[in-house]
Scaffold this active site. Structure first.
Site, PDB file in Angstrom:
ATOM      1  CE  LYS A  82      13.427  17.555  44.571  1.00 21.83           C
ATOM      2  NZ  LYS A  82      12.401  17.286  43.528  1.00 21.83           N
ATOM      3  CB  SER A  83       7.263  18.386  47.837  1.00 22.43           C
ATOM      4  OG  SER A  83       7.739  17.283  47.132  1.00 22.43           O
ATOM      5  NE  ARG A 107       2.881  20.296  46.407  1.00 22.16           N
ATOM      6  CZ  ARG A 107       3.691  19.469  45.713  1.00 22.16           C
ATOM      7  NH1 ARG A 107       5.016  19.689  45.685  1.00 22.16           N
ATOM      8  NH2 ARG A 107       3.195  18.439  45.062  1.00 22.16           N
ATOM      9  N   GLY A 121      11.067  18.263  37.242  1.00 25.31           N
ATOM     10  CA  GLY A 121       9.742  17.789  36.841  1.00 25.31           C
ATOM     11  C   GLY A 121       8.644  18.452  37.663  1.00 25.31           C
ATOM     12  NE  ARG A 136      11.035  13.094  35.036  1.00 25.63           N
ATOM     13  CZ  ARG A 136      10.961  13.537  36.289  1.00 25.63           C
ATOM     14  NH1 ARG A 136      11.743  14.526  36.688  1.00 25.63           N
ATOM     15  NH2 ARG A 136      10.121  12.991  37.137  1.00 25.63           N
ATOM     16  CB  SER A 182       1.484  11.391  39.395  1.00 22.94           C
ATOM     17  OG  SER A 182       2.152  12.628  39.253  1.00 22.94           O
ATOM     18  CG  ASP A 240      11.149  11.270  44.991  1.00 17.83           C
ATOM     19  OD1 ASP A 240      10.909  10.799  43.866  1.00 17.83           O
ATOM     20  OD2 ASP A 240      10.724  12.368  45.375  1.00 17.83           O
ATOM     21  CE  LYS A 252       9.094   9.218  40.391  1.00 17.88           C
ATOM     22  NZ  LYS A 252       8.061  10.230  40.642  1.00 17.88           N
ATOM     23  NE  ARG A 307      15.479   8.841  40.580  1.00 22.17           N
ATOM     24  CZ  ARG A 307      14.886   9.835  41.225  1.00 22.17           C
ATOM     25  NH1 ARG A 307      13.800   9.605  41.957  1.00 22.17           N
ATOM     26  NH2 ARG A 307      15.374  11.063  41.161  1.00 22.17           N
TER      27      ARG A 307
END
Ligand code: S3P
Length: 447
Positions: free
Chosen positions: A28-29, A33, A101, A129, A174, A326, A353, A357
């Site tokens: 996903k990340s 990008r 996010g 968030r 982060s 995660d 998150k 969580r």
């Protein structure tokens, strides 16, 4: 994208052993990008293995709204024709970030140093968030904001060009904040620097370099210092996205817990800033073997062979938290079946998150019959010693709070419980892992 449809509850029950070979969708990340940087390069970037989950599709829609062409070919390859750094267009409508996010914070970085104004909106989860963490450095660079109370969505961002290069020391570990500042730095003349006291995932740095940005990483007094030169010119790339370790995590834990399992998960990204869960599970006694370690698109990758294993509780070192941030929901599930106690600390970030969580998992696991103590910064879990959990009562369901990872973690808990676990809504799973249920059925021979 905002899950306004009626919830889609489902009971997950004990399957047969998980066997054979599966492939989880793209990271996903890296997918986010690749679209963003492709949209800023002049010429055609081609991406294969892109995660076609709702979060990434929200990024694609936003980049289209700002002038890029982002298209999926029939062969599954995505073609992105970018506008060039500095040439993003004014979006005509609000950018709907859905549940994502990552889309929100990284795109805020991009917009901040362009002379455009954008409204960011999101679903009920995303609207809770904190965005102050990106508003703060991007304001220092000259952007201005009108945010909802508490620095939340919906918010209006007025970008500025030329923006002011800054040196910013991250107050929270982060990767999203780091990436927002670096992306803003792309269209900012001079050197924009981010200081990272605790290393976080480094996909932005790797990919920015791959696209030809001038970016240097050094170490000073044990901290990572990342400096990017603007204004950058990005060159289009061919990108192969590896499988997402955060998605593989659910199948790794499922295979460890379901008796008789022997499962190979192919093509899993093992970037060291992401892969700590697999080390923690090995420390707990998990049989996880790496096969055919190789490099794909500048990222380490391997096939993981996972066999059913007896697990023992551990104390998880808070230093590894960013490298598995995660993966805690599914680690909590594994710990519920271990012999002895698992202690986790330093997890404050989990409270902001897609859901809180810590509380969400404490409540969900307790409902399924696990012994869990909630602390401010983590959970203490007393495992069953390998016995199945009772599962959720017939008339009860766990609340997933629009959080895909709570839904998938509790689905895995259901696979190793006596009566199964009912999750109140499986729809959010589509944000990051649309094929989760199909793959589960195929690995357990029930498809
Ligand atoms: C991400 C960074 C992490 C992670 C998220 C994806 C990214 O968030 O939880 O799922 O792609 O940069 P934080 O940077 O808020 O820790």
């Amino acid at each position: 994208m905002s899950h306004s449809n009626p919830p889609s509850p489902k009971r997950f029950e004990r399957p047969g052993p998980l066997t054979g070979r599966i492939r989880v969708p793209g990271d996903k990340s890296i997918s986010h990008r690749s679209i963003m940087l492709g949209a800023l390069a002049v010429g055609e970037t081609r991406v294969t293995g892109l995660l076609e989950g709702e979060d990434v599709l929200a990024t694609a829609a936003a980049m289209r709204a700002m002038g890029a062409q982002v298209e999926r070919g029939e062969d599954g390859t995505w073609r992105i024709n970018g506008v060039g750094v500095g040439s993003l267009l004014q979006p005509q409508q609000a950018l709907d970030m859905g549940n994502s996010g990552t889309s929100t914070r990284l795109l805020m970085g991009l917009v901040a140093s362009h002379p455009i104004t954008a409204m960011f909106t999101g679903d009920a989860s995303l609207s809770k968030r904190p965005m102050g963490r990106v508003i703060e450095p991007l304001s220092q660079m000259g952007a201005s904001f009108e945010a909802s109370p508490g620095g939340r969505l919906p918010l209006m961002l007025r970008g500025i060009s030329p923006a002011v290069p800054i040196t910013y020391r991250l107050p929270v570990a982060s990767a999203q904040v780091k990436s927002a500042v670096l992306l803003a730095g792309l269209n900012t003349a001079g050197t924009t620097t981010v200081i990272e006291p605790v290393p976080t995932r480094d996909h932005s740095e790797r990919m920015l370099r791959g696209f030809g940005a001038s970016l240097e990483v050094s170490e000073e007094n044990g901290e990572r210092v990342i400096a990017i030169q603007g204004e950058a010119e990005l060159k289009p790339q061919g990108i192969v996205v590896p499988g997402d370790p955060s998605s593989a995590a659910f199948f790794v834990v499922a295979a460890l817990l379901v008796p008789g399992s022997d499962l190979v998960i192919e093509n899993v990204g093992l970037n060291p800033t992401r892969a700590a869960l697999f080390d923690v599970l090995r420390d707990m006694g998990g049989n996880i073997e790496e096969l055919d370690r190789r490099e794909i698109g500048g990222e380490p990758v391997a096939d993981l062979r996972v066999r059913h294993s007896a697990l023992s509780g551990v104390e998880v070192d808070p230093a590894v938290v960013p490298a598995m941030v995660d993966e805690f929901p599914v680690l909590f599930v594994a710990a519920s079946f271990a012999q002895g106690t698992t202690t986790t600390t330093g997890l404050e970030e989990l409270r902001v998150k897609e859901s809180d969580r810590i509380t969400a998992m404490a409540e969900a696991l307790t409902l399924a019959g696990a012994r869990v103590e909630e602390r401010e910064d983590g959970l203490v879990i007393h495992g069953t010693g390998g016995d199945p959990l009772p599962g959720t009562p017939e008339d009860a369901e766990v609340t997933t709070h629009l959080d895909h990872r709570i839904a998938m973690a509790m689905a895995v808990a259901g696979l190793a419980s006596h009566n199964g676990v009912t999750v109140d809504d499986t729809a959010p799973i589509a944000t990051s892992f649309p094929t989760f249920e199909t793959l589960l059925a195929s690995a357990s021979g029930t498809s």
